[in-house]
Design a protein around this motif. Structure first.
Motif, PDB file in Angstrom:
ATOM      1  N   GLY A  13     -16.460 -38.260 -29.796  1.00 24.77           N
ATOM      2  CA  GLY A  13     -17.555 -39.534 -29.962  1.00 24.77           C
ATOM      3  C   GLY A  13     -18.118 -39.688 -28.704  1.00 24.77           C
ATOM      4  N   ARG A  14     -18.283 -38.619 -27.948  1.00 25.13           N
ATOM      5  CA  ARG A  14     -19.231 -38.680 -26.490  1.00 25.13           C
ATOM      6  C   ARG A  14     -20.487 -38.262 -26.850  1.00 25.13           C
ATOM      7  N   PRO A  15     -21.459 -38.751 -26.369  1.00 25.89           N
ATOM      8  CA  PRO A  15     -22.691 -38.041 -26.534  1.00 25.89           C
ATOM      9  C   PRO A  15     -22.836 -36.399 -26.251  1.00 25.89           C
ATOM     10  N   GLN A  36     -22.995 -36.656 -31.465  1.00 28.75           N
ATOM     11  CA  GLN A  36     -21.776 -36.965 -30.605  1.00 28.75           C
ATOM     12  C   GLN A  36     -20.892 -35.721 -30.897  1.00 28.75           C
TER      13      GLN A  36
END
Length: 355
Positions: A32-34, A28
């Motif tokens: 917190g985004r992939p 991430q």
């Protein structure tokens, strides 16, 4: 629980927390985004490289790369090899010292320069070089280990790492080789060419720049198979490959040149090794043709001198092949004569076994 056990437990928890954070950071971004898959792989490679160094404290620090190197130290190739430093650069390709990330062994990696990689002819020749090396086995020919792809699509030939300097560098810094060194060089390279020709191939660029002296003439190794081709065939889409200065007369006449062309180039190379300087035979077709009218004295006496002069014959059919060069320089007949003189009576070799 003892104090030592408690301390070990706390240390294990700290390591686990850090590993969990590392795994999360790989998967991430800061929000917190992939991460996209290509970015995730880059981060994973960087983390693995750092862990590699922790696991092997004796691993030397990567030296700074050359200012114009296209692969920086610690670049990962095919998730397997870590670039250490650039060790060579030619007009078409670069050579890097790379380390296998799991096996810890050092190898050489050859990759086309970025400005050459988009040329479809050069890209095809690069792959052909890998195929040729993988099909050859001789102590004087580097072994190819793998053909991989870099992230930008360029093919990478992974081969044995050679340590030494080229014959061209040796002649510039130390002058001519001694007669026994020239003879050892002749035997060693004739053996390499015999293996190449037995496989139905022509090296196409036998020159002082393409011979590595690994521990002296006895360890000479023929390198750079970048213009290797099938015997008797021309390279498609290439008018002439190799160097005009080592081209055989038949090549200057427009023919592809087979194994005898390699032997002609070997004769020039041995003359250069004996003289301590390159035998200047032109930089283009016209100057090369003019230079072939009167070849300089190779300055080699005795049996080796006769072999070199035979290698430089104008007629390719009059030149000895690589096997004949080895036989003429191996002292086989002398050793058989010595065996005959020292053998007990009645133990002479049968005449049909003598060469």
């Amino acid at each position: 629980m003892s104090r030592a056990d408690e301390a070990a437990r706390r240390e294990t928890l700290r390591v686990q927390v850090r590993l969990d954070a590392l795994v999360a950071a790989i998967g991430q971004d800061g929000d917190g985004r992939p991460r996209p898959e290509p970015e995730r792989r880059l981060v994973l490679d960087a983390a693995r490289s750092a862990l590699d160094r922790l696991a092997d404290p004796g691993l030397p620090a990567a030296p700074p790369g050359a200012a114009d190197a296209t692969l920086l130290p610690e670049t990962i190739i095919a998730n397997t090899y870590a670039v250490r430093e650039r060790i060579g650069r030619g007009g078409l390709a670069e050579i890097y010292r790379v380390r296998h990330r799991d096996l810890r062994g050092d190898h050489a990696a050859k990759i086309l320069r970025p400005d050459r990689a988009l040329d479809p002819v050069l890209a095809r020749l690069h792959v052909s070089e890998a195929r040729a090396l993988m099909g050859l086995s001789h102590p004087a020919i580097p072994r190819a280990r793998d053909l991989l792809r870099h992230g930008d699509g360029r093919a990478v030939i992974v081969m044995d790492l050679l340590r030494g300097e080229t014959l061209a560098e040796t002649l510039r810094t130390h002058g001519p080789l001694p007669p026994d060194g020239v003879a050892a060089l002749a035997r060693r390279l004739a053996g390499a060419l015999a293996a190449v020709h037995a496989a139905g191939l022509v090296h196409g660029d036998v020159s002082p720049e393409n011979v590595m002296l690994c521990g002296g003439a006895e360890g000479a190794t023929l390198i750079d198979f970048g213009v290797v081709r099938r015997a008797g065939e021309a390279l498609p889409d290439v008018e002439f490959a190799g160097k005009w200065s080592v081209a055989a007369p038949e090549q200057l006449a427009g023919r592809p040149g087979g194994p005898p062309a390699d032997l002609y180039a070997l004769g020039l190379l041995l003359a250069a090794a004996s003289r301590g300087e390159r035998v200047g035979l032109g930089r283009d077709r016209e100057s090369a043709l003019a230079a072939r009218a009167s070849l300089p004295d190779p300055r080699i006496d005795g049996r080796l001198g006769k072999v070199v002069r035979d290698l430089l014959r104008q007629d390719p059919g009059a030149r000895p092949d690589a096997e004949a060069v080895m036989q003429r320089l191996s002292g086989t007949r002398l050793s058989r004569l010595a065996a005959r003189l020292t053998a007990p009576r009645g133990a002479y070799p049968h005449p049909e076994t003598e060469g």
